[in-house]
Every structure is written in C-alpha cells, then in structure tokens.
Write a protein that holds these residues in place. Structure first.
Motif, short mmCIF file in Angstrom:
data_model
loop_
_atom_site.label_atom_id
_atom_site.label_comp_id
_atom_site.label_asym_id
_atom_site.label_seq_id
_atom_site.Cartn_x
_atom_site.Cartn_y
_atom_site.Cartn_z
N ILE A 288 -9.44 15.75 8.35
CA ILE A 288 -9.05 16.03 9.74
C ILE A 288 -9.63 17.36 10.21
N SER A 289 -9.53 18.38 9.37
CA SER A 289 -10.04 19.69 9.76
C SER A 289 -11.55 19.65 9.96
N ALA A 290 -12.24 18.93 9.08
CA ALA A 290 -13.69 18.81 9.22
C ALA A 290 -14.06 18.07 10.51
N GLY A 291 -13.27 17.06 10.86
CA GLY A 291 -13.53 16.34 12.10
C GLY A 291 -13.40 17.23 13.32
N ILE A 292 -12.40 18.12 13.30
CA ILE A 292 -12.21 19.04 14.43
C ILE A 292 -13.32 20.09 14.47
N VAL A 293 -13.61 20.68 13.32
CA VAL A 293 -14.65 21.71 13.26
C VAL A 293 -16.00 21.13 13.67
N ASN A 294 -16.24 19.86 13.34
CA ASN A 294 -17.51 19.22 13.66
C ASN A 294 -17.79 19.18 15.16
N LEU A 295 -16.75 19.17 15.99
CA LEU A 295 -16.96 19.17 17.43
C LEU A 295 -17.65 20.45 17.88
N PHE A 296 -17.44 21.53 17.13
CA PHE A 296 -18.01 22.82 17.49
C PHE A 296 -19.19 23.20 16.59
N VAL A 297 -19.21 22.67 15.38
CA VAL A 297 -20.29 22.97 14.42
C VAL A 297 -20.89 21.65 13.94
N PRO A 298 -21.67 20.97 14.80
CA PRO A 298 -22.17 19.64 14.45
C PRO A 298 -23.37 19.68 13.50
N SER A 299 -23.14 20.22 12.32
CA SER A 299 -24.19 20.30 11.30
C SER A 299 -23.53 20.18 9.95
N GLY A 300 -23.89 19.13 9.18
CA GLY A 300 -23.23 18.88 7.91
C GLY A 300 -23.34 20.05 6.95
N GLY A 301 -24.57 20.53 6.73
CA GLY A 301 -24.75 21.65 5.82
C GLY A 301 -24.10 22.92 6.32
N GLY A 302 -24.24 23.19 7.62
CA GLY A 302 -23.63 24.38 8.21
C GLY A 302 -22.12 24.32 8.15
N GLN A 303 -21.56 23.14 8.33
CA GLN A 303 -20.11 23.01 8.30
C GLN A 303 -19.57 23.22 6.88
N TRP A 304 -20.28 22.74 5.88
CA TRP A 304 -19.85 22.95 4.49
C TRP A 304 -19.87 24.43 4.14
N ALA A 305 -20.87 25.14 4.65
CA ALA A 305 -20.93 26.58 4.41
C ALA A 305 -19.72 27.29 5.00
N VAL A 306 -19.20 26.78 6.13
CA VAL A 306 -18.04 27.37 6.78
C VAL A 306 -16.75 27.00 6.06
N GLN A 307 -16.63 25.73 5.66
CA GLN A 307 -15.35 25.23 5.15
C GLN A 307 -15.19 25.33 3.63
N ALA A 308 -16.29 25.38 2.91
CA ALA A 308 -16.18 25.44 1.44
C ALA A 308 -15.37 26.63 0.96
N PRO A 309 -15.55 27.85 1.53
CA PRO A 309 -14.75 28.99 1.07
C PRO A 309 -13.26 28.82 1.29
N VAL A 310 -12.86 27.88 2.15
CA VAL A 310 -11.44 27.62 2.39
C VAL A 310 -10.97 26.45 1.54
N MET A 311 -11.72 25.37 1.52
CA MET A 311 -11.30 24.13 0.88
C MET A 311 -11.32 24.24 -0.65
N LEU A 312 -12.33 24.89 -1.20
CA LEU A 312 -12.44 24.93 -2.66
C LEU A 312 -11.31 25.73 -3.31
N PRO A 313 -10.97 26.95 -2.83
CA PRO A 313 -9.81 27.64 -3.43
C PRO A 313 -8.51 26.86 -3.25
N ALA A 314 -8.37 26.18 -2.08
CA ALA A 314 -7.16 25.38 -1.86
C ALA A 314 -7.09 24.24 -2.86
#
Length: 436
Positions: free
Chosen positions: A344-370
């Motif tokens: 769900i979070s990736a779907g929302i962020v994708n509206l503003f950051v429509p780039s798969g690789g760029g989005q992973w760079a943004v979300q990985a530091p949050v999702m991986l520790p979680a």
C-alpha cells in the motif's frame, strides 16, 4: 456488474481527470506544500530541491523517448506488421479482441516493461483496423497488462537485490530471483493476473450504443510509395545495402553481448535491439525515416512532463516526505501484515515517485529495518514494494504517455477502465502477498 460499474467510472474520469500535464503540475504543488507543512521545510529549501532535481531524469527521459520511437519503428516494419496482423486476425469478435490484446500486453510486459508498453499499443491499433470494438477499452486493455511488469523478468527491485554489491547488500546480502521473481507467491500472483485482467477487461466491454469507435482510415500509417529515383542522394536514401552494412553489425553486437559476454537485458539494450532490428527490417534508410517521422509526433508529453516528475521525486526524497509516509504506514504492521502495508505504501509513493528503482532507493531504508525487526520475509517485503510500484501505474498517467502517444488518445479516455482494474488487481496482489 462490471459493465455497470465501469460506465460511471469512465464518465467520472472523462469529466474530472485532467490532461497528464495538469496532473503533474498539481502533484508538484501537493508535494511542495506537504514538504513544507509535514516536514517543516522552508519554502526556499523546497524550491531549491525542486529546481536542483528538475533535470535529474534527463537520461531516463531520453531512454523513454527512444522506447517509444524505436519500438514504433520496429513494430511498423513490414515483417513485424505482418506478424501482428496475423495474430490480430485470430480475434473474431470485439470480446475476443479485448482478451487477445490484454494477453499479448501481459506477456510482453512480463518479459520487459518497455517492450510491453509499445507492443501492446501497436497491437491495439492493429486490432482496431480489423474489428469494430470500443477503442478506449481496447487501448486501456493494452495498458492494463503493464501491471505485471515489476513481477517479471525486468523487475528493477528483484534484479537490484539479486546484484552483487547493491546498496543494501551489507544489510540483507544478495537475494536471488528464485526467492523473488520465481518464488511461488510471485508466480501465483502473475498467473492470477493473467487470468483476471483479461476477463475483467472483457466484462467491461460497453454495449454498442455506449461504445466509442475509431475510423480505421485514421489508423493507417502506410508509407507513400517511392517515386522515380533520379538524384544520387535519393539512391543512398533508398539503398538496402547501406542499411544492412550498419544494421547487421548492430545485431552482431547484441549476439556478442548476450552469448559471449553473458550480458543482461536492460533499457539501453532493449532500445539498441529495437533500433537495429528496425534498421534491418525496414530495409532502406528512407523507410526508417518515414516511420521515425510518424513515431516522434507522440513524444511531446514525455519531453515536457518527465522533468517535472524529476522535480517531484527530488522534493519527496530530499525533504524526507517519502520516508515519513512509508514509516507511518508500517508503524502498525506485524510480520504477517508488513508485505501488505509495504504494498500500500509503495502504491501511494509511486504516485509521486513513478520510478521502480528510484522508489526502492527511497523505501528500502524504511522497509528493510522494519522487516528485520518484525521477523518478516525480506524477499516478500521487497516484492511487495515492487508490486505496489506497478499497481498504481493504473492510475498514474506517467507510464501511459507512450501508449497514449501511439494510440492517439488522452489519459481521460482510458483511465476510467484502468480504475476498475486498479481495485481488482489490488485485491489479488494483496491476497497473494499475504496468503500465497
């Protein structure tokens, strides 16, 4: 039921969805205001983030323009057109055309997202020449197949974490594609979508009185026959040996890349392949240039809008807004529900950051520790981000620009149908990530 639901959805979107250029302007303002209000950034800081990041996607913008242009040139070459015509000829009814174009788009997008975008749109045009079918739904069906790309062979998130030395390798190591792309849960999601997406598109087929048709003559892009050649320059323009002398070495380079050096399929390689196949298959430089002139007409949206998305991405990432959104959504997750909330979070962020690789760079530091803190399956969480990125492309017109350019439609013409697919595919992917 789907036909009844899709009818008001189509009318709603046709009435209220603005042109993609207006959409990106609104997203720019929303991102800027949110960065100031939520992240306590100063207006000057946000302005600098936006301006400094505005040209951050120039390379990618050129790649996307080349996806459109080279893909169009390849698909409009005589041999490929004959193949598309032969496949299109197997559809005998409007419903059959909708199912066929969806399946072709799904298969092509699973192989490579750029290939899927172009082939789906051009195949839709070919079907529209042969069968009287609602053109809006036909093109929407071609675009809907794009939803599987990040679970396929060219998915940027699974390929990134499968690469030695990726930016989070010290934290999670290297995760092979057997745990992501070819994992049971991911293949199950893909199979379910291959079944559901064509059927949903077929069920949304409007009645004849509500359908919008296109005159097949408007889709005719046959080149004018070459007249009598008198000038030496014209002989070069229509020289088949000249085209082959350049085109064949390009194809030999691809053989060397794949067979001898073990190279992978990335966006640059896809564009290279499209271009040199088009050079060979068009047979003469003149035929290729004629196709190029037709293809380039649809590139204006890519050229003007992608810099704005680069600016939005810069605001989202540098202000911390994307990270805050992700952190909030996973703050109430458990080990079992984390893939869902990551999706769900990736779907929302994708509206503003429509780039798969760029989005992973943004979300990985949050999702991986979680994922580590909760003991969740890291590979599944990574694929949840990948699927979330692909999912809301059904609502985000960024990736539809090449398809719309080829088909000659506007975003409002297809997004009503895509909205229904957004709801249904969201349920399928969510269930697959949590229960499969």
């Amino acid at each position: 039921m789907l036909k009844l639901i899709s009818k008001p959805a189509v009318k709603l979107v046709e009435r209220y969805l603005p042109d993609p250029y207006i959409f990106v302007l609104l997203l720019t303002l929303i991102a800027a205001v949110a960065a100031i209000a939520v992240e306590r950034q100063t207006p000057l800081a946000v302005l600098r983030m936006w301006g400094d990041g505005f040209w951050g996607l120039l390379t990618f913008s050129m790649q996307m323009l080349l996806v459109l242009v080279t893909g169009f040139m390849l698909a409009s070459s005589p041999p490929v057109k004959r193949i598309l015509q032969k496949i299109a000829g197997t559809a005998k009814s409007p419903g059959g055309a909708i199912i066929l174009v969806t399946l072709v788009s799904l298969a092509a997008s699973w192989i490579n997202w750029g290939f899927g975008l172009v082939v789906g749109a051009l195949f839709a045009k070919e079907l529209a020449r042969l069968i009287k079918v609602d053109y809006r739904l036909l093109v929407a069906s071609a675009y809907s197949g794009f939803v599987v790309w990040h679970g396929g062979l060219a998915g940027s998130v699974p390929l990134t974490i499968a690469t030695e030395g990726h930016f989070s390798a010290d934290q999670i190591g290297v995760i092979g594609t057997g745990s992501t792309i070819f994992a049971f849960f991911n293949l199950a999601i893909v199979i379910c979508l291959f079944i559901a997406v064509p059927l949903v598109n077929r069920m949304m087929l409007p009645d004849e009185k509500d359908s919008v048709y296109v005159d097949p003559k408007l889709l005719d892009d046959e080149p004018e026959p070459v007249g009598r050649i008198t000038r030496p320059a014209e002989k070069l323009e229509n020289s088949m040996p000249l085209a082959l002398l350049v085109g064949v070495p390009g194809l030999l380079f691809l053989l060397d890349h794949f067979l001898l050096r073990g190279g992978s399929l990335n966006l640059n390689v896809v564009n290279f392949m499209f271009l040199f196949l088009a050079i060979v298959l068009h047979r003469t430089p003149r035929n290729l240039l004629t196709s190029l002139n037709e293809a380039i007409k649809g590139g204006a949206g890519i050229v003007i809008q992608f810099p704005f998305y680069a600016g939005i991405m810069a605001i989202m990432v540098q202000s911390g807004l994307a990270q805050s959104m992700s952190e909030w959504l996973v703050s109430f997750a458990t080990a079992n529900s984390l893939p869902f909330w990551s999706f769900i979070s990736a779907g929302i962020v994708n509206l503003f950051v429509p780039s798969g690789g760029g989005q992973w760079a943004v979300q990985a530091p949050v999702m991986l520790p979680a994922a580590e803190a909760l003991g969740a399956d890291i590979a599944r969480v990574a694929m949840a981000v990948a699927w979330g990125d692909a999912w809301t492309n059904l609502l985000q017109p960024f990736w539809a620009l090449p398809v719309l350019a080829i088909a000659g439609l506007k975003a409002k013409d297809i997004m009503g149908f895509c909205l229904i697919q957004l709801l249904i595919t969201g349920i399928i992917i969510s269930v697959g990530l949590v229960w499969f």
